[in-house]
Design a protein around this motif. Structure first.
Motif, PDB file in Angstrom:
ATOM      1  N   GLY A 183       0.924  -1.206   0.056  1.00  0.00           N
ATOM      2  CA  GLY A 183       0.096   0.067  -0.074  1.00  0.00           C
ATOM      3  C   GLY A 183       0.826   1.121   0.062  1.00  0.00           C
ATOM      4  N   TYR A 192       0.781   3.493   2.451  1.00  0.00           N
ATOM      5  CA  TYR A 192       1.363   3.639   3.535  1.00  0.00           C
ATOM      6  C   TYR A 192       2.823   2.995   3.508  1.00  0.00           C
ATOM      7  N   ASP A 193       2.509   1.688   3.359  1.00  0.00           N
ATOM      8  CA  ASP A 193       3.984   0.810   3.376  1.00  0.00           C
ATOM      9  C   ASP A 193       5.107   1.368   2.408  1.00  0.00           C
ATOM     10  N   TYR A 248       1.329   9.212  -1.845  1.00  0.00           N
ATOM     11  CA  TYR A 248       0.192   8.914  -2.132  1.00  0.00           C
ATOM     12  C   TYR A 248      -0.428   9.465  -3.342  1.00  0.00           C
ATOM     13  N   THR A 284       0.874   7.089  -6.289  1.00  0.00           N
ATOM     14  CA  THR A 284       0.044   5.824  -6.489  1.00  0.00           C
ATOM     15  C   THR A 284      -1.018   6.172  -7.214  1.00  0.00           C
ATOM     16  N   GLY A 325      -4.727  -1.456  -7.987  1.00  0.00           N
ATOM     17  CA  GLY A 325      -4.927  -1.341  -6.756  1.00  0.00           C
ATOM     18  C   GLY A 325      -6.150  -2.360  -6.188  1.00  0.00           C
ATOM     19  N   ASN A 372      -8.517  -3.671  -2.974  1.00  0.00           N
ATOM     20  CA  ASN A 372      -8.950  -3.380  -1.528  1.00  0.00           C
ATOM     21  C   ASN A 372      -8.602  -4.665  -0.637  1.00  0.00           C
ATOM     22  N   GLU A 375      -9.978  -1.416   5.814  1.00  0.00           N
ATOM     23  CA  GLU A 375      -9.571  -1.781   4.393  1.00  0.00           C
ATOM     24  C   GLU A 375      -8.527  -0.806   3.855  1.00  0.00           C
ATOM     25  N   LYS A 376      -7.351  -1.534   3.043  1.00  0.00           N
ATOM     26  CA  LYS A 376      -6.533  -0.731   2.656  1.00  0.00           C
ATOM     27  C   LYS A 376      -6.382  -1.041   1.142  1.00  0.00           C
ATOM     28  N   VAL A 377      -5.669  -0.081   0.313  1.00  0.00           N
ATOM     29  CA  VAL A 377      -5.632  -0.467  -0.868  1.00  0.00           C
ATOM     30  C   VAL A 377      -4.012  -1.064  -1.328  1.00  0.00           C
ATOM     31  N   VAL A 378      -3.593  -2.071  -1.855  1.00  0.00           N
ATOM     32  CA  VAL A 378      -2.326  -2.722  -2.056  1.00  0.00           C
ATOM     33  C   VAL A 378      -2.214  -2.638  -3.717  1.00  0.00           C
ATOM     34  N   TYR A 379      -1.093  -2.288  -3.920  1.00  0.00           N
ATOM     35  CA  TYR A 379      -0.724  -1.950  -5.120  1.00  0.00           C
ATOM     36  C   TYR A 379       0.237  -2.982  -5.897  1.00  0.00           C
TER      37      TYR A 379
END
Length: 176
Positions: A18, A20-21, A43, A46, A57, A59, A67-71
């Motif tokens: 994500g 944030y990561d 941010y 992305t 992305g 969810n 929930e977070k979006v992982v790309y």
């Protein structure tokens, strides 16, 4: 496209994560010390890269976490990563050192101010060099850090040593 694109695409090439990561990894690897990159820009980037179809992305919900979006990289993202690697490595190399704006204007100051400015630059180079030395020592055996990432730290340390030597020569020339 810019170096921030390359940083984000490169991190996602390594593994899905994500924004944030990515931001945390940028902080951990101290990337913002040698590439102009900020948390908001990650941010924003992305979102831009997803709109361009270079990353995708998804969810994800883990346990009680929101929930977070992982790309992940798309095929187009893989190609863009390669293209940027070749393009940026072929660009002329510029070394921007903000303190050079002070150096070129030193002669416009009385000698006592000149000395003060040079001593402040010298102090900050010593701080940077100490920080890099500590960082290299702390991370040298960490297998999670890419070898090339460590080489950038080593490069920065060598540059700080060169600037430190240059400052000593400058102080001699200016009779400080």
């Amino acid at each position: 496209m810019s170096t921030i694109d390359l940083i984000v695409l490169g991190m996602l090439k390594d593994k899905a994560m994500g924004a944030y990561d990515i931001q945390k990894l940028v902080e951990y690897r101290n990337i913002s010390k040698w590439v102009k990159i900020s948390t908001p820009s990650i941010y924003k980037k992305t979102i831009q890269l997803e709109k361009k179809g270079l990353i995708k992305g998804k969810n994800i919900k883990e346990g009680n976490m929101p929930e977070k979006v992982v790309y992940t990289l798309t095929n187009d993202g893989e190609e863009e990563f390669k293209r940027l690697m070749l393009k940026i490595s072929d660009e002329p190399i510029n070394i921007f050192l903000n303190f050079n704006a002070v150096v070129v204007n030193l002669e416009n100051l009385p000698e006592n101010y000149q000395k003060e400015c040079i001593l402040k630059i010298e102090k900050n180079i010593n701080i940077l060099k100490g920080y890099l030395k500590t960082n290299i020592e702390e991370k040298k055996d960490n297998t999670e850090i890419p070898r090339t990432g460590m080489e950038v730290l080593n490069q920065q340390y060598v540059l700080s040593e060169a600037i430190e030597k240059w400052i000593l020569e400058l102080k001699e020339k200016l009779n400080f």
